[in-house]
Design an enzyme around this catalytic site. Sequence first.
Site, mmCIF file in Angstrom:
data_model
loop_
_atom_site.group_PDB
_atom_site.id
_atom_site.type_symbol
_atom_site.label_atom_id
_atom_site.label_comp_id
_atom_site.label_asym_id
_atom_site.label_seq_id
_atom_site.Cartn_x
_atom_site.Cartn_y
_atom_site.Cartn_z
ATOM 1 N N ASP A 64 0.989 -0.889 -0.057
ATOM 2 C CA ASP A 64 -0.164 -0.083 0.136
ATOM 3 C C ASP A 64 1.056 1.250 -0.387
ATOM 4 O O ASP A 64 2.578 1.143 0.190
ATOM 5 C CB ASP A 64 -0.776 -0.183 1.300
ATOM 6 C CG ASP A 64 -0.587 -0.034 2.320
ATOM 7 O OD1 ASP A 64 1.156 -0.144 2.618
ATOM 8 O OD2 ASP A 64 -1.249 0.342 3.052
ATOM 9 N N TYR A 66 2.978 5.255 0.621
ATOM 10 C CA TYR A 66 3.550 5.618 1.689
ATOM 11 C C TYR A 66 2.373 6.157 2.329
ATOM 12 O O TYR A 66 1.954 6.768 1.549
ATOM 13 C CB TYR A 66 4.922 5.842 1.550
ATOM 14 C CG TYR A 66 5.952 5.695 0.855
ATOM 15 C CD1 TYR A 66 6.544 4.467 1.502
ATOM 16 C CD2 TYR A 66 6.237 6.025 -0.261
ATOM 17 C CE1 TYR A 66 7.528 3.865 1.087
ATOM 18 C CE2 TYR A 66 7.438 5.764 -1.479
ATOM 19 C CZ TYR A 66 8.163 4.576 0.021
ATOM 20 O OH TYR A 66 8.967 3.823 -0.801
ATOM 21 N N PHE A 77 6.675 2.078 -3.812
ATOM 22 C CA PHE A 77 8.003 2.022 -4.130
ATOM 23 C C PHE A 77 8.667 4.073 -4.636
ATOM 24 O O PHE A 77 9.978 4.452 -3.736
ATOM 25 C CB PHE A 77 9.438 1.383 -3.637
ATOM 26 C CG PHE A 77 8.923 0.114 -3.926
ATOM 27 C CD1 PHE A 77 9.743 -0.263 -2.287
ATOM 28 C CD2 PHE A 77 8.239 -0.835 -4.770
ATOM 29 C CE1 PHE A 77 8.655 -1.148 -1.757
ATOM 30 C CE2 PHE A 77 7.779 -2.312 -3.832
ATOM 31 C CZ PHE A 77 8.703 -2.458 -3.058
ATOM 32 N N HIS A 185 11.145 -9.413 0.339
ATOM 33 C CA HIS A 185 10.940 -7.865 0.655
ATOM 34 C C HIS A 185 11.724 -7.356 0.438
ATOM 35 O O HIS A 185 12.787 -6.924 1.199
ATOM 36 C CB HIS A 185 9.746 -7.630 1.559
ATOM 37 C CG HIS A 185 9.120 -5.631 0.967
ATOM 38 N ND1 HIS A 185 9.302 -4.773 1.885
ATOM 39 C CD2 HIS A 185 7.933 -5.170 0.162
ATOM 40 C CE1 HIS A 185 8.814 -4.147 0.844
ATOM 41 N NE2 HIS A 185 7.680 -3.869 0.156
#
Length: 221
Positions: A64, A66, A77, A185
């Site tokens: 989701d 930031y 990102f 991740h």
Amino acid sequence: MVNIGNSWDEILSGEFTSEYYLKLREFLKKEYFTKTVFPPMGDIFNALKYTPYENVKVVILGQDPYHEKGQAEGLCFSVPKGVKAPPSLVNIFKEIKDDVGIDNQSPNLINWAKQGVLLLNTSLTVREGQANSHSDKGWEILTDNIIKKLNEREKPIVFLLWGANARSKAALIENKRHLVLCCAHPSPLSAYNGFFGCRHFSKTNDFLIKNGEMPIDWRTE
């Protein structure tokens, strides 16, 4: 209603009139009116705006947006120029440098999106300071259907699935034309468990070249 401004409008037209999306829309109207929500309303669909369906070469799947002020801009990102790169993005840049020798400074990934990298989160909005606060509200239905539509594409796509949430979407990608690359991740909590050293950026370009496509220039400027 939603107006993305490219081929996604027709491809997703049935989604934006469906019962689940209309419920999601009502929820979002209330949230944006009563809470601080990211990204800004006009940026929610930026991933689709920058990368039309037919241009998609690579999909990077985030969870989701930031949830701190000034960061989210509708591309997973990515943060705007001048904003400090969050830790996961710092680690992505470390792997790019080790893998393909590019030393990125700008934290803004629009250059990737314009080349065909769909920077898609599974939820497209979030409350300030509350990670996953808009999960299970309907976004996952839409983004799963986006992945399914991309799976139908004849032209090969590389799917980069980092972390357990993203890897769970591999089941939606059945078309053997596509390449699915999975690893940990890039978060500092897990990057050393397989993200560092994954070489996904060079592997992506090797696959694209093999299939007659231009490789991605992984520079952010």
